[in-house]
Design a protein around this motif. Structure first.
Motif, PDB file in Angstrom:
ATOM      1  N   MET A  17       0.825  -1.210   0.000  1.00 20.45           N
ATOM      2  CA  MET A  17       0.000   0.000   0.000  1.00 20.45           C
ATOM      3  C   MET A  17       0.858   1.258   0.000  1.00 20.45           C
ATOM      4  N   ILE A  18       1.912   1.263   0.809  1.00 19.13           N
ATOM      5  CA  ILE A  18       2.719   2.472   0.989  1.00 19.13           C
ATOM      6  C   ILE A  18       3.886   2.450   0.019  1.00 19.13           C
ATOM      7  N   LYS A  19       3.611   2.821  -1.216  1.00 22.29           N
ATOM      8  CA  LYS A  19       4.666   2.925  -2.221  1.00 22.29           C
ATOM      9  C   LYS A  19       4.426   4.167  -3.060  1.00 22.29           C
ATOM     10  N   VAL A  20       5.496   4.695  -3.622  1.00 24.98           N
ATOM     11  CA  VAL A  20       5.452   5.958  -4.354  1.00 24.98           C
ATOM     12  C   VAL A  20       4.372   5.908  -5.440  1.00 24.98           C
ATOM     13  N   GLY A  21       3.520   6.938  -5.441  1.00 27.97           N
ATOM     14  CA  GLY A  21       2.468   7.036  -6.441  1.00 27.97           C
ATOM     15  C   GLY A  21       1.108   6.586  -5.948  1.00 27.97           C
ATOM     16  N   ASN A  22       1.073   5.848  -4.837  1.00 26.06           N
ATOM     17  CA  ASN A  22      -0.199   5.388  -4.291  1.00 26.06           C
ATOM     18  C   ASN A  22      -0.873   6.497  -3.484  1.00 26.06           C
ATOM     19  N   THR A  23      -2.192   6.538  -3.545  1.00 23.37           N
ATOM     20  CA  THR A  23      -2.979   7.415  -2.688  1.00 23.37           C
ATOM     21  C   THR A  23      -3.549   6.580  -1.549  1.00 23.37           C
ATOM     22  N   VAL A  24      -3.293   7.029  -0.330  1.00 24.53           N
ATOM     23  CA  VAL A  24      -3.625   6.239   0.848  1.00 24.53           C
ATOM     24  C   VAL A  24      -4.669   6.967   1.697  1.00 24.53           C
ATOM     25  N   PRO A  25      -5.797   6.300   2.014  1.00 22.52           N
ATOM     26  CA  PRO A  25      -6.774   6.918   2.910  1.00 22.52           C
ATOM     27  C   PRO A  25      -6.230   6.974   4.325  1.00 22.52           C
ATOM     28  N   MET A  26      -6.348   8.143   4.951  1.00 26.45           N
ATOM     29  CA  MET A  26      -5.817   8.358   6.290  1.00 26.45           C
ATOM     30  C   MET A  26      -6.887   9.005   7.155  1.00 26.45           C
ATOM     31  N   MET A  27      -6.582   9.111   8.449  1.00 28.30           N
ATOM     32  CA  MET A  27      -7.477   9.805   9.365  1.00 28.30           C
ATOM     33  C   MET A  27      -6.657  10.511  10.433  1.00 28.30           C
ATOM     34  N   SER A  28      -7.024  11.760  10.717  1.00 30.38           N
ATOM     35  CA  SER A  28      -6.325  12.505  11.761  1.00 30.38           C
ATOM     36  C   SER A  28      -6.890  12.126  13.125  1.00 30.38           C
ATOM     37  N   THR A  29      -6.219  12.552  14.175  1.00 27.85           N
ATOM     38  CA  THR A  29      -6.693  12.247  15.524  1.00 27.85           C
ATOM     39  C   THR A  29      -8.039  12.899  15.803  1.00 27.85           C
ATOM     40  N   SER A  30      -8.376  13.953  15.048  1.00 26.24           N
ATOM     41  CA  SER A  30      -9.672  14.612  15.238  1.00 26.24           C
ATOM     42  C   SER A  30     -10.776  13.941  14.429  1.00 26.24           C
TER      43      SER A  30
END
Length: 201
Positions: free
Chosen positions: A96-109
């Motif tokens: 998942m974590i490779k150059v060019g990939n878009t990764v869904p994330m979430m902040s602490t808020s």
């Protein structure tokens, strides 16, 4: 019926970057139109404002500069994150974590956002949380297919954050993904499953 607040609008568009002759990056067709409730805050404000008053059957052509679209590129939204936050079950997720990939994330808020992987080093992952269309001028050309009164249920769903469709979300499917993070290292995680839903900006 003309486009105004709380009207359900259905339209087609071709979206190009850099003007009428620019690269087409997204399309809403008669088979898969963009549907949204006018004034619900799910679309780019300037895009909505320029549609107001148009009626079913009318064509439109809208130019938005980057300031009225997704803003300029924010260097503060490009951050180095520790690789440790991407370790799942003791292993770094290099699929998942490779150059060019878009990764869904979430902040602490709890804010959902998508990050583009720019670089992976021994210790960090450089990610860009700018919207994919940040810094781009947008050109829309399309037709109004239908304008009708929205139902109470549709209005309630839009108020509760029902995503519906996005304007210039950049994936060709009129789905939503909101960038604009500017998060600090410790405030990001990969706990969310799929991208954000803020179709406006």
């Amino acid at each position: 019926m003309a486009i105004s607040k709380n009207k359900m609008v259905s339209l087609t568009y071709d979206l190009r970057i850099g003007g009428a002759e620019g690269e087409m990056i997204e399309q809403a067709t008669a088979e898969r139109p963009l549907n949204f409730i006018y004034g619900a805050g799910t679309m780019l404000p300037k895009f909505e404002a320029l549609l107001e008053g148009l009626e079913q059957g009318k064509s439109f052509e809208i130019n938005l500069n980057s300031a009225d679209a997704y803003g300029e590129v924010d260097e503060n939204a490009i951050v180095d994150l520790p690789k440790s936050i991407f370790i799942m079950e003791g292993k770094f997720d290099d699929e998942m974590i490779k150059v060019g990939n878009t990764v869904p994330m979430m902040s602490t808020s709890g804010q959902r956002m998508n990050g583009l992987v720019l670089e992976v080093t021994e210790e960090t992952v450089k990610m860009d949380f700018n919207h994919p269309l940040a810094g781009e001028d947008l050109h829309f050309k399309g037709d109004i297919l239908e304008v009708r009164e929205a139902t109470d249920e549709e209005i309630a769903a839009s108020v509760q954050g029902g995503c519906g469709s996005g304007c210039g979300c950049g994936d060709g499917e009129s789905s939503c993904g909101d960038g604009g993070c500017g998060c600090e290292d410790e405030s990001c995680s990969t706990e969310s499953t799929q991208g954000g839903c803020g179709c406006g900006h």
